[in-house]
Design an enzyme around this catalytic site. Sequence first.
Site, PDB file in Angstrom:
ATOM      1  N   HIS A  13      51.950  54.793  66.377  1.00  0.00           N
ATOM      2  CA  HIS A  13      51.801  53.900  65.207  1.00  0.00           C
ATOM      3  C   HIS A  13      50.726  54.482  64.295  1.00  0.00           C
ATOM      4  O   HIS A  13      49.539  54.380  64.576  1.00  0.00           O
ATOM      5  CB  HIS A  13      51.410  52.484  65.649  1.00  0.00           C
ATOM      6  CG  HIS A  13      51.360  51.509  64.510  1.00  0.00           C
ATOM      7  ND1 HIS A  13      52.107  50.356  64.480  1.00  0.00           N
ATOM      8  CD2 HIS A  13      50.672  51.513  63.339  1.00  0.00           C
ATOM      9  CE1 HIS A  13      51.877  49.696  63.362  1.00  0.00           C
ATOM     10  NE2 HIS A  13      50.998  50.380  62.647  1.00  0.00           N
ATOM     11  N   HIS A  15      49.484  55.439  60.061  1.00  0.00           N
ATOM     12  CA  HIS A  15      49.604  55.427  58.598  1.00  0.00           C
ATOM     13  C   HIS A  15      48.965  56.705  58.049  1.00  0.00           C
ATOM     14  O   HIS A  15      47.760  56.921  58.238  1.00  0.00           O
ATOM     15  CB  HIS A  15      48.866  54.221  58.005  1.00  0.00           C
ATOM     16  CG  HIS A  15      49.372  52.907  58.522  1.00  0.00           C
ATOM     17  ND1 HIS A  15      50.317  52.161  57.866  1.00  0.00           N
ATOM     18  CD2 HIS A  15      49.072  52.211  59.644  1.00  0.00           C
ATOM     19  CE1 HIS A  15      50.579  51.054  58.560  1.00  0.00           C
ATOM     20  NE2 HIS A  15      49.828  51.068  59.645  1.00  0.00           N
ATOM     21  N   LYS A  96      60.708  49.311  60.704  1.00  0.00           N
ATOM     22  CA  LYS A  96      59.511  48.488  60.822  1.00  0.00           C
ATOM     23  C   LYS A  96      59.699  47.156  60.104  1.00  0.00           C
ATOM     24  O   LYS A  96      60.071  47.120  58.935  1.00  0.00           O
ATOM     25  CB  LYS A  96      58.324  49.247  60.193  1.00  0.00           C
ATOM     26  CG  LYS A  96      56.994  48.514  60.236  1.00  0.00           C
ATOM     27  CD  LYS A  96      56.392  48.502  61.625  1.00  0.00           C
ATOM     28  CE  LYS A  96      55.186  47.578  61.704  1.00  0.00           C
ATOM     29  NZ  LYS A  96      53.988  48.134  61.082  1.00  0.00           N
ATOM     30  N   HIS A 133      55.411  44.079  63.091  1.00  0.00           N
ATOM     31  CA  HIS A 133      54.061  43.583  62.806  1.00  0.00           C
ATOM     32  C   HIS A 133      54.141  42.095  63.105  1.00  0.00           C
ATOM     33  O   HIS A 133      54.730  41.331  62.342  1.00  0.00           O
ATOM     34  CB  HIS A 133      53.667  43.838  61.348  1.00  0.00           C
ATOM     35  CG  HIS A 133      52.270  43.382  61.052  1.00  0.00           C
ATOM     36  ND1 HIS A 133      51.232  44.248  60.799  1.00  0.00           N
ATOM     37  CD2 HIS A 133      51.729  42.134  61.015  1.00  0.00           C
ATOM     38  CE1 HIS A 133      50.114  43.551  60.608  1.00  0.00           C
ATOM     39  NE2 HIS A 133      50.390  42.270  60.729  1.00  0.00           N
ATOM     40  N   HIS A 171      50.565  47.042  67.742  1.00  0.00           N
ATOM     41  CA  HIS A 171      49.134  46.700  67.722  1.00  0.00           C
ATOM     42  C   HIS A 171      48.854  45.272  68.185  1.00  0.00           C
ATOM     43  O   HIS A 171      48.336  44.451  67.430  1.00  0.00           O
ATOM     44  CB  HIS A 171      48.501  46.962  66.350  1.00  0.00           C
ATOM     45  CG  HIS A 171      49.313  46.540  65.158  1.00  0.00           C
ATOM     46  ND1 HIS A 171      49.816  45.273  64.990  1.00  0.00           N
ATOM     47  CD2 HIS A 171      49.710  47.231  64.060  1.00  0.00           C
ATOM     48  CE1 HIS A 171      50.467  45.206  63.846  1.00  0.00           C
ATOM     49  NE2 HIS A 171      50.418  46.385  63.267  1.00  0.00           N
ATOM     50  N   ASP A 244      47.313  52.838  64.999  1.00  0.00           N
ATOM     51  CA  ASP A 244      47.289  52.068  63.753  1.00  0.00           C
ATOM     52  C   ASP A 244      46.187  52.593  62.834  1.00  0.00           C
ATOM     53  O   ASP A 244      45.609  51.836  62.061  1.00  0.00           O
ATOM     54  CB  ASP A 244      47.123  50.563  64.006  1.00  0.00           C
ATOM     55  CG  ASP A 244      47.442  49.737  62.763  1.00  0.00           C
ATOM     56  OD1 ASP A 244      48.150  50.249  61.872  1.00  0.00           O
ATOM     57  OD2 ASP A 244      46.973  48.587  62.684  1.00  0.00           O
TER      58      ASP A 244
HETATM   59  C1  NCD Z   1      47.524  48.735  57.751  1.00  0.00           C
HETATM   60  C2  NCD Z   1      47.449  49.527  56.458  1.00  0.00           C
HETATM   61  O1  NCD Z   1      46.374  49.597  55.846  1.00  0.00           O
HETATM   62  O2  NCD Z   1      48.455  50.117  56.065  1.00  0.00           O
HETATM   63  N1  NCD Z   1      46.331  47.961  57.889  1.00  0.00           N
HETATM   64  C3  NCD Z   1      45.809  47.494  59.044  1.00  0.00           C
HETATM   65  O3  NCD Z   1      44.814  46.763  59.005  1.00  0.00           O
HETATM   66  N2  NCD Z   1      46.318  47.807  60.206  1.00  0.00           N
HETATM   67  C4  NCD Z   1      48.757  47.913  57.765  1.00  0.00           C
HETATM   68  C5  NCD Z   1      49.072  47.341  59.129  1.00  0.00           C
HETATM   69  O4  NCD Z   1      49.451  48.065  60.042  1.00  0.00           O
HETATM   70  O5  NCD Z   1      48.934  46.132  59.295  1.00  0.00           O
HETATM   71 ZN    ZN Z   2      49.885  49.651  61.079  1.00  0.00          ZN
END
Ligand code: NCD
Ligand code: ZN
Length: 341
Positions: A13, A15, A96, A133, A171, A244
Amino acid sequence: MQSLTIIRPDDWHLHLRDGAVLARTVADTAAQFNRAMIMPNLSPPVVDTAMAIAYKARLDAQNTSLTPLMTLYLTDHTSAQEIQLAFDSGIVKAVKLYPAGATTNSAAGVTNIENIYPAIEKLEELGMPLLVHGEVTHSHVDIFDREKGFIDQQLAPLLQRFPKLKCVFEHITTSEAAQFVTGASDLVAATITPQHLLYNRNDMLVGGIKTHLYCLPVLKRNTHQQALQQAVSTSNTKFFLGTDSAPHAQGAKESACGCAGCYSSPAAIELYAQAFESFDALDKLEAFASLNGPDFYGLARNSETITLTRRSWQVPSSLSFGNELIIPLGAGETLNWKMEA
Ligand code: NCD
Ligand code: ZN
């Protein structure tokens, strides 16, 4: 123990964002992980296969060893045909579900899960995983209760309706979620972040707001933290690593309305090692980080290994992030384990 060699981990997971910051985010993850499940909440979101292919090309252009596994962002309009196209591409590995309004860049998410029943039915038929999520978004639901609300109102009914659906509860942050996943079928698994193992809401709120610990789902009370620690201390293969890691520039975090997300990639495996050692479960780290994820996804385990050495080092207090700075998770903290380059 002075040294720990494990199969190279994957991040299920992640970003990475887009544009200039990819040079940093992709390289930081590639330094530790072989594969990563890439979240699609760009602006605009990655809603179809063509966008996923184009995004993957931008990730591959960073010329690192990272293998990005792509995902699609479900909207109210995602059709069964779109899911079939994504599956046939061989590039999109999962989709997702962001409930609309739940988190960063989720405005285009799903407003009512019934709208995507045809897409979910297709996922079930194809054996393609749905990543969720898991938070309800109604304004009257307390932010600390949103995960539990999602289980009761959305996830349990969804899995009852689609019993063959492969699903990752992303998460997770609560004892209820850990229990739910433990009691669900083998088709249901969960990722757990380093911050939810290392910290609880006191760490974020006592003595002043620590904006760099603010993420969604938000850190919960210590009993929930302990339940997650317990979950990864058993040999339950349903729980695996998903950082995450969600980078936001320092200015976007240190603001009157700070963004949600912790940037954990630069020290991810060391942060997990720190956590696992703190609850005496270092012997469970390899399965969590390197075995359970590929096994769940039906992918080969990695063949390379990495070695962590017991050596004190300090997480940098800030790093460059495009033209700005970013404060990584654990900034300035001393960790006990360091991954050898
Ligand atoms: C994530 C993001 O900033 O893209 N933020 C987070 O707090 N985890 C989005 C997400 O996974 O909820
Ligand atoms: Zn995330």
